[in-house]
Design a protein around this motif. Structure first.
Motif, PDB file in Angstrom:
ATOM      1  N   ASN A 286       0.929  -1.208  -0.096  1.00 38.09           N
ATOM      2  CA  ASN A 286       0.048  -0.088   0.110  1.00 38.09           C
ATOM      3  C   ASN A 286       0.932   1.378  -0.046  1.00 38.09           C
ATOM      4  O   ASN A 286       0.381   2.378   0.766  1.00 38.09           O
ATOM      5  N   ASN A 287       1.905   1.161  -0.870  1.00 37.93           N
ATOM      6  CA  ASN A 287       2.918   2.331  -1.079  1.00 37.93           C
ATOM      7  C   ASN A 287       3.728   2.833   0.272  1.00 37.93           C
ATOM      8  O   ASN A 287       4.087   3.951   0.441  1.00 37.93           O
ATOM      9  N   LYS A 288       3.543   1.780   1.098  1.00 40.50           N
ATOM     10  CA  LYS A 288       4.444   1.974   2.247  1.00 40.50           C
ATOM     11  C   LYS A 288       5.409   0.911   2.360  1.00 40.50           C
ATOM     12  O   LYS A 288       5.218  -0.517   2.076  1.00 40.50           O
ATOM     13  N   TRP A 289       6.619   1.148   3.019  1.00 48.69           N
ATOM     14  CA  TRP A 289       7.719   0.194   3.192  1.00 48.69           C
ATOM     15  C   TRP A 289       7.502  -0.388   4.512  1.00 48.69           C
ATOM     16  O   TRP A 289       7.559   0.452   5.627  1.00 48.69           O
ATOM     17  N   ILE A 290       7.579  -1.706   4.586  1.00 47.06           N
ATOM     18  CA  ILE A 290       7.272  -2.358   6.096  1.00 47.06           C
ATOM     19  C   ILE A 290       8.663  -3.242   6.398  1.00 47.06           C
ATOM     20  O   ILE A 290       9.120  -3.918   5.463  1.00 47.06           O
ATOM     21  N   GLU A 291       9.146  -3.343   7.517  1.00 44.60           N
ATOM     22  CA  GLU A 291      10.048  -3.995   7.986  1.00 44.60           C
ATOM     23  C   GLU A 291       9.956  -5.424   8.138  1.00 44.60           C
ATOM     24  O   GLU A 291       8.528  -5.852   8.568  1.00 44.60           O
ATOM     25  N   GLY A 292      10.684  -6.326   7.688  1.00 44.18           N
ATOM     26  CA  GLY A 292      10.392  -7.790   7.871  1.00 44.18           C
ATOM     27  C   GLY A 292      11.735  -8.569   7.645  1.00 44.18           C
ATOM     28  O   GLY A 292      12.691  -8.113   7.486  1.00 44.18           O
ATOM     29  N   TYR A 293      11.716  -9.908   7.867  1.00 47.02           N
ATOM     30  CA  TYR A 293      12.899 -10.853   7.636  1.00 47.02           C
ATOM     31  C   TYR A 293      12.222 -11.912   6.533  1.00 47.02           C
ATOM     32  O   TYR A 293      11.405 -12.438   6.673  1.00 47.02           O
ATOM     33  N   ALA A 294      13.331 -11.962   5.722  1.00 46.15           N
ATOM     34  CA  ALA A 294      13.056 -12.866   4.299  1.00 46.15           C
ATOM     35  C   ALA A 294      13.597 -14.233   4.835  1.00 46.15           C
ATOM     36  O   ALA A 294      14.700 -14.799   5.014  1.00 46.15           O
ATOM     37  N   GLN A 295      12.434 -15.194   5.271  1.00 44.19           N
ATOM     38  CA  GLN A 295      12.639 -16.509   5.792  1.00 44.19           C
ATOM     39  C   GLN A 295      12.687 -17.673   4.756  1.00 44.19           C
ATOM     40  O   GLN A 295      13.873 -18.344   4.980  1.00 44.19           O
ATOM     41  N   ASP A 296      11.883 -17.379   3.693  1.00 43.76           N
ATOM     42  CA  ASP A 296      12.177 -18.689   2.908  1.00 43.76           C
ATOM     43  C   ASP A 296      11.472 -18.459   1.512  1.00 43.76           C
ATOM     44  O   ASP A 296      10.652 -17.269   1.535  1.00 43.76           O
ATOM     45  N   ILE A 297      11.358 -19.348   0.505  1.00 43.81           N
ATOM     46  CA  ILE A 297      10.658 -19.287  -0.464  1.00 43.81           C
ATOM     47  C   ILE A 297       9.910 -20.656  -0.699  1.00 43.81           C
ATOM     48  O   ILE A 297      10.034 -21.772  -0.072  1.00 43.81           O
ATOM     49  N   ASP A 298       8.388 -20.213  -0.950  1.00 50.50           N
ATOM     50  CA  ASP A 298       7.725 -21.352  -0.768  1.00 50.50           C
ATOM     51  C   ASP A 298       7.432 -22.230  -2.098  1.00 50.50           C
ATOM     52  O   ASP A 298       7.972 -21.850  -2.867  1.00 50.50           O
TER      53      ASP A 298
END
Length: 326
Positions: A286-298
């Motif tokens: 929604n045009n906002k940058w959100i922090e996260g952690y790239a855990q895996d590819i499904d």
């Protein structure tokens, strides 16, 4: 096939070897004058053809003009006869490929251009596509997929490009989910996948994979805003021909993988090449940058992200960037 194309086919098959004009004339059952005209025309198009008295003509090993004749030499036998169209300049190979779909373009059709005047990336961004230095191509696929797992095609294409680069260079490209390929932290390739859907059945009628690959684009050639972030497979002083065989290997890999897409074996390589798995990232929503952690590819190519609150989400599309820590 015209005399010019037939001459080019023979020269590409015998790259670096001398073939007399009379021999070419005998093979093609045409006059020496017709051979001379074909050679002159090819030279004007940029082919490095050496002409020597009493020796004949030879195509230089360093000649690197993209051609269907040059590409077919390196295609797997089962793909030798796929339709390949090569242009000097196009607005966009994806646009041309979609026009071919309307004209009943078949599975495996390839559109290539030496230059794109309006090359496109994701989110409507421009893809810098200068003449004679890159590979700008689109491949038409007719997969049996629904819209929800079409991201698999993009991940498969990214692996196909990486493996082709591995085969002909010592570089080790990495993948930034979902469609960008990097060498030494500089983007050298973007992939734009566009679908033509059957809305009644919810299935995909055709997919166009657009691949823009910087092969020997000199750093000084990039616009100022790209010079720090864009790169190329070869360096400014590298002078060897690679584009036809690299193009062919990408086609081989894409079409072979597409035949066994449901096996999803390429996902293992995709994960190994990922430059964001195990990294703190930002993703756009929604045009906002959100922090996260790239855990895996499904199993469908989606990015599994752990949020700061401990919840997981799966991104099927979108934009991510690595969050640099001080």
């Amino acid at each position: 096939m015209t005399v010019k194309n037939e001459v080019l086919h023979i020269l590409e098959e015998n790259k670096g070897k001398n073939i007399s004009g009379q021999e070419l004339a005998n093979i093609l059952c045409v006059s020496r004058t017709a051979i001379w005209k074909a050679i002159k025309s090819l030279q004007q198009e940029g082919y490095l053809i050496n002409a020597a008295s009493n020796k004949g003509y030879s195509l230089s090993y360093t000649s690197d003009v993209i051609s269907s004749e040059g590409i077919r030499l390196f295609l797997c036998e089962k793909f030798k006869n796929i339709p390949i169209s090569v242009y000097k300049s196009l607005s966009s190979t994806n646009t041309e490929a979609k026009a071919e779909i309307i004209q009943k373009g078949i599975h495996g059709t390839v559109v290539i251009s030496e230059e794109q005047t309006n090359g496109r990336g994701r989110f409507g961004r421009k893809f810098f596509s200068p003449p004679n230095t890159g590979i700008y191509m689109s491949i038409i696929l007719k997969p049996n997929l629904n819209i929800s797992n079409s991201v698999l095609i993009t991940t498969a294409a990214a692996v196909a490009v990486c493996l082709a680069i591995d085969k002909f260079t010592e570089k080790k490209p990495q993948i930034k989910w979902v469609n960008d390929i990097y060498i030494e932290n500089k983007k050298i390739c973007g992939i734009l996948t566009e679908a033509v859907t059957d809305f009644e059945s919810g299935t995909i009628d055709s997919i166009v994979i657009g691949i823009g690959l910087n092969v020997k684009t000199e750093n000084k050639t990039f616009p100022n805003e790209l010079q720090e972030i864009a790169g190329s497979i070869l360096q400014d002083n590298d002078n060897f021909a690679i584009r036809n065989k690299l193009t062919a290997e990408i086609i081989n890999n894409v079409l072979s993988t597409c035949e066994k897409l449901e096996e999803k074996k390429f996902l293992k390589i995709y994960k190994e090449r990922s430059m964001i798995l195990g990294e703190n990232i930002f993703y756009k929503k929604n045009n906002k940058w959100i922090e996260g952690y790239a855990q895996d590819i499904d199993e469908n190519g989606g990015l599994i992200v752990s949020q700061n609150d401990g919840q997981q989400i799966i991104l099927k599309s979108g934009e991510v960037s690595i969050r640099k820590t001080k």
